[in-house]
Design a protein around this motif. Structure first.
Motif, PDB file in Angstrom:
ATOM      1  N   VAL A   1       0.850  -1.213   0.000  1.00 20.50           N
ATOM      2  CA  VAL A   1       0.000   0.000   0.000  1.00 20.50           C
ATOM      3  C   VAL A   1       0.870   1.243   0.000  1.00 20.50           C
ATOM      4  O   VAL A   1       0.624   2.199  -0.746  1.00 20.50           O
ATOM      5  CB  VAL A   1      -0.938  -0.015   1.213  1.00 20.50           C
ATOM      6  N   LEU A   2       1.907   1.234   0.831  1.00 16.23           N
ATOM      7  CA  LEU A   2       2.800   2.397   0.885  1.00 16.23           C
ATOM      8  C   LEU A   2       3.522   2.595  -0.449  1.00 16.23           C
ATOM      9  O   LEU A   2       3.728   3.726  -0.898  1.00 16.23           O
ATOM     10  CB  LEU A   2       3.808   2.223   2.024  1.00 16.23           C
ATOM     11  N   ALA A   3       3.877   1.470  -1.064  1.00 14.60           N
ATOM     12  CA  ALA A   3       4.548   1.557  -2.359  1.00 14.60           C
ATOM     13  C   ALA A   3       3.624   2.158  -3.416  1.00 14.60           C
ATOM     14  O   ALA A   3       4.041   2.986  -4.235  1.00 14.60           O
ATOM     15  CB  ALA A   3       5.029   0.185  -2.789  1.00 14.60           C
ATOM     16  N   LEU A   4       2.361   1.732  -3.368  1.00 16.61           N
ATOM     17  CA  LEU A   4       1.396   2.271  -4.334  1.00 16.61           C
ATOM     18  C   LEU A   4       1.153   3.757  -4.095  1.00 16.61           C
ATOM     19  O   LEU A   4       1.050   4.540  -5.049  1.00 16.61           O
ATOM     20  CB  LEU A   4       0.068   1.505  -4.226  1.00 16.61           C
ATOM     21  N   ILE A   5       1.072   4.135  -2.815  1.00 16.85           N
ATOM     22  CA  ILE A   5       0.882   5.567  -2.499  1.00 16.85           C
ATOM     23  C   ILE A   5       2.083   6.364  -2.977  1.00 16.85           C
ATOM     24  O   ILE A   5       1.955   7.433  -3.584  1.00 16.85           O
ATOM     25  CB  ILE A   5       0.655   5.747  -0.983  1.00 16.85           C
ATOM     26  N   GLY A   6       3.282   5.852  -2.725  1.00 20.08           N
ATOM     27  CA  GLY A   6       4.493   6.530  -3.172  1.00 20.08           C
ATOM     28  C   GLY A   6       4.550   6.633  -4.676  1.00 20.08           C
ATOM     29  O   GLY A   6       4.972   7.657  -5.236  1.00 20.08           O
TER      30      GLY A   6
ATOM     31  N   ALA B   1       1.954   6.665  -6.691  1.00 28.09           N
ATOM     32  CA  ALA B   1       0.948   7.630  -7.135  1.00 28.09           C
ATOM     33  C   ALA B   1       1.440   9.056  -6.936  1.00 28.09           C
ATOM     34  O   ALA B   1       1.278   9.922  -7.811  1.00 28.09           O
ATOM     35  CB  ALA B   1      -0.357   7.409  -6.382  1.00 28.09           C
ATOM     36  N   LEU B   2       2.060   9.280  -5.755  1.00 24.23           N
ATOM     37  CA  LEU B   2       2.574  10.634  -5.492  1.00 24.23           C
ATOM     38  C   LEU B   2       3.711  10.988  -6.445  1.00 24.23           C
ATOM     39  O   LEU B   2       3.825  12.112  -6.916  1.00 24.23           O
ATOM     40  CB  LEU B   2       3.037  10.737  -4.037  1.00 24.23           C
ATOM     41  N   GLY B   3       4.545  10.016  -6.744  1.00 26.46           N
ATOM     42  CA  GLY B   3       5.685  10.264  -7.633  1.00 26.46           C
ATOM     43  C   GLY B   3       5.260  10.432  -9.079  1.00 26.46           C
ATOM     44  O   GLY B   3       5.950  11.115  -9.852  1.00 26.46           O
ATOM     45  N   SER B   4       4.159   9.839  -9.450  1.00 23.73           N
ATOM     46  CA  SER B   4       3.734   9.913 -10.849  1.00 23.73           C
ATOM     47  C   SER B   4       2.826  11.102 -11.136  1.00 23.73           C
ATOM     48  O   SER B   4       2.672  11.509 -12.286  1.00 23.73           O
ATOM     49  CB  SER B   4       3.008   8.622 -11.239  1.00 23.73           C
ATOM     50  N   ALA B   5       2.204  11.676 -10.111  1.00 20.56           N
ATOM     51  CA  ALA B   5       1.283  12.798 -10.301  1.00 20.56           C
ATOM     52  C   ALA B   5       2.070  14.103 -10.396  1.00 20.56           C
ATOM     53  O   ALA B   5       2.884  14.424  -9.529  1.00 20.56           O
ATOM     54  CB  ALA B   5       0.283  12.861  -9.157  1.00 20.56           C
TER      55      ALA B   5
ATOM     56  N   GLU C   1      10.925  13.539 -20.608  1.00 23.35           N
ATOM     57  CA  GLU C   1      11.829  12.615 -21.287  1.00 23.35           C
ATOM     58  C   GLU C   1      11.705  11.247 -20.623  1.00 23.35           C
ATOM     59  O   GLU C   1      11.593  11.141 -19.402  1.00 23.35           O
ATOM     60  CB  GLU C   1      13.272  13.101 -21.208  1.00 23.35           C
ATOM     61  N   ARG C   2      11.764  10.210 -21.452  1.00 23.81           N
ATOM     62  CA  ARG C   2      11.758   8.842 -20.937  1.00 23.81           C
ATOM     63  C   ARG C   2      13.083   8.203 -21.325  1.00 23.81           C
ATOM     64  O   ARG C   2      13.383   8.058 -22.504  1.00 23.81           O
ATOM     65  CB  ARG C   2      10.596   8.044 -21.506  1.00 23.81           C
TER      66      ARG C   2
ATOM     67  N   PRO D   1       7.291   6.945 -12.731  1.00 20.86           N
ATOM     68  CA  PRO D   1       8.468   7.234 -11.912  1.00 20.86           C
ATOM     69  C   PRO D   1       9.669   6.395 -12.348  1.00 20.86           C
ATOM     70  O   PRO D   1       9.526   5.281 -12.842  1.00 20.86           O
ATOM     71  CB  PRO D   1       8.018   6.858 -10.500  1.00 20.86           C
ATOM     72  N   PHE D   2      10.826   6.976 -12.181  1.00 18.45           N
ATOM     73  CA  PHE D   2      12.113   6.361 -12.502  1.00 18.45           C
ATOM     74  C   PHE D   2      12.363   6.267 -14.013  1.00 18.45           C
ATOM     75  O   PHE D   2      13.504   6.327 -14.448  1.00 18.45           O
ATOM     76  CB  PHE D   2      12.249   4.957 -11.862  1.00 18.45           C
ATOM     77  N   LEU D   3      11.321   6.153 -14.800  1.00 17.37           N
ATOM     78  CA  LEU D   3      11.509   6.099 -16.250  1.00 17.37           C
ATOM     79  C   LEU D   3      11.326   7.479 -16.887  1.00 17.37           C
ATOM     80  O   LEU D   3      12.066   7.851 -17.793  1.00 17.37           O
ATOM     81  CB  LEU D   3      10.524   5.107 -16.884  1.00 17.37           C
ATOM     82  N   ASP D   4      10.307   8.207 -16.414  1.00 19.14           N
ATOM     83  CA  ASP D   4      10.019   9.528 -16.956  1.00 19.14           C
ATOM     84  C   ASP D   4      10.607  10.615 -16.059  1.00 19.14           C
ATOM     85  O   ASP D   4      10.649  10.471 -14.832  1.00 19.14           O
ATOM     86  CB  ASP D   4       8.508   9.748 -17.078  1.00 19.14           C
TER      87      ASP D   4
END
Length: 282
Positions: A8-13, A15-19, A31-32, A49-52
């Motif tokens: 759950v924490l990973a998913l929240i992180g 989501a926060l990192g991708s928004a 850039e990707r 995250p990490f790719l973009d």
């Protein structure tokens, strides 16, 4: 439970990192893995995250670039100091990032070079009289180049054109001479119009007198008397002055003129003379 919490924490992180929220009036580049991927519009966006990676966020609103005073030379070899203001906007944010390294510096250098080139094709008088044409000529040269950078030059305003002190003094003297010339011409035109009006009035008066004489021939004697009276009155005014005056009278008309005046004077004085002799006889 711990793995679930970790997920759950990973998913929240994630989501926060991708928004990513892009403010109104801005755009962003993603850039990707080091290559251009896509452009983000204003509002809520999601990336991987990490790719973009967001490599640039910039405004698409109109911006102002102040061109500092530049020394330029005109076609007639007059050195001027010119400064301007450029209004521009990013139209393709990806071009503005990938096609040019330092966009504002490039715009400043390009505008300065073009400004010097255009003014060098005009004389000082042409530069002062046709700023709107200069602005348009510069825009016509700038936009085809800046289009490749994803930029549109909206307008360019030349603010000040400052010639050397000696040239300014000459221009002021020339303007003063031109103002004086216009004043002299206006005064001469006024005098000419006044002379024309006076001549027209005299002509009208002569026409009226001629018409009266034609319709009433007996008025000629009255007219001769009035003219003679004007001569005498003018002579009296001249004689009242302290300075000596010489009055020339037309010999052809002087005899008749003075005879008429004398006859008129005698006629007016006869009653007085007769009255005096009568009293003496009594």
């Amino acid at each position: 439970m711990e793995p679930i919490i970790a997920i759950v924490l990973a998913l929240i992180g994630y989501a926060l990192g991708s928004a990513k929220i892009i403010n109104e009036g801005n755009e962003a580049l993603v850039e990707r893995m080091g290559r251009y991927h896509r452009k983000l519009s204003p509002g809520l966006n999601f990336i991987v995250p990490f790719l973009d990676q967001i490599v640039m966020e910039d405004t698409t609103r109109e911006q102002v670039l102040d061109i500092k005073p530049q020394n330029v030379i005109t076609k007639d070899n007059i050195y001027l100091e010119v400064d301007a203001v450029v209004y521009w906007r990013i139209t393709e944010i990806e071009r503005s990032f990938y096609e040019i390294d330092d966009l504002q510096q490039a715009l400043s250098n390009l505008t300065t070079t073009t400004l010097r080139e255009i003014i060098a094709q005009n004389s000082l008088d042409e530069t002062n009289m046709s700023r709107a044409n200069l602005d348009k000529s510069i825009l016509d040269l700038l936009n085809p180049i800046t289009k490749g950078w994803g930029v549109n030059i909206i307008r360019l305003d030349i603010q000040r054109i400052t010639p050397p002190e000696s040239v300014r003094k000459s221009m002021e003297d020339e303007r003063a001479a031109e103002i004086k010339k216009r004043a002299v011409i206006t005064e001469a035109e006024g005098e000419r119009q006044a002379a024309v009006k006076k001549a027209e009035g005299t002509k009208t008066s002569m026409e009226i007198i001629s018409e009266v004489l034609r319709s009433h021939p007996e008025s000629k004697d009255i007219l001769r008397y009035l003219v003679a009276q004007d001569y005498v009155q003018a002579s009296q005014k001249l004689s009242e002055s302290n300075n000596a005056k010489i009055v020339f009278v037309d010999p052809a008309n002087s005899t008749d003129m003075f005879q008429e005046l004398i006859a008129e004077s005698v006629t007016k004085e006869e009653p007085k003379t007769t009255s005096g002799n009568g009293n003496g006889a009594g």
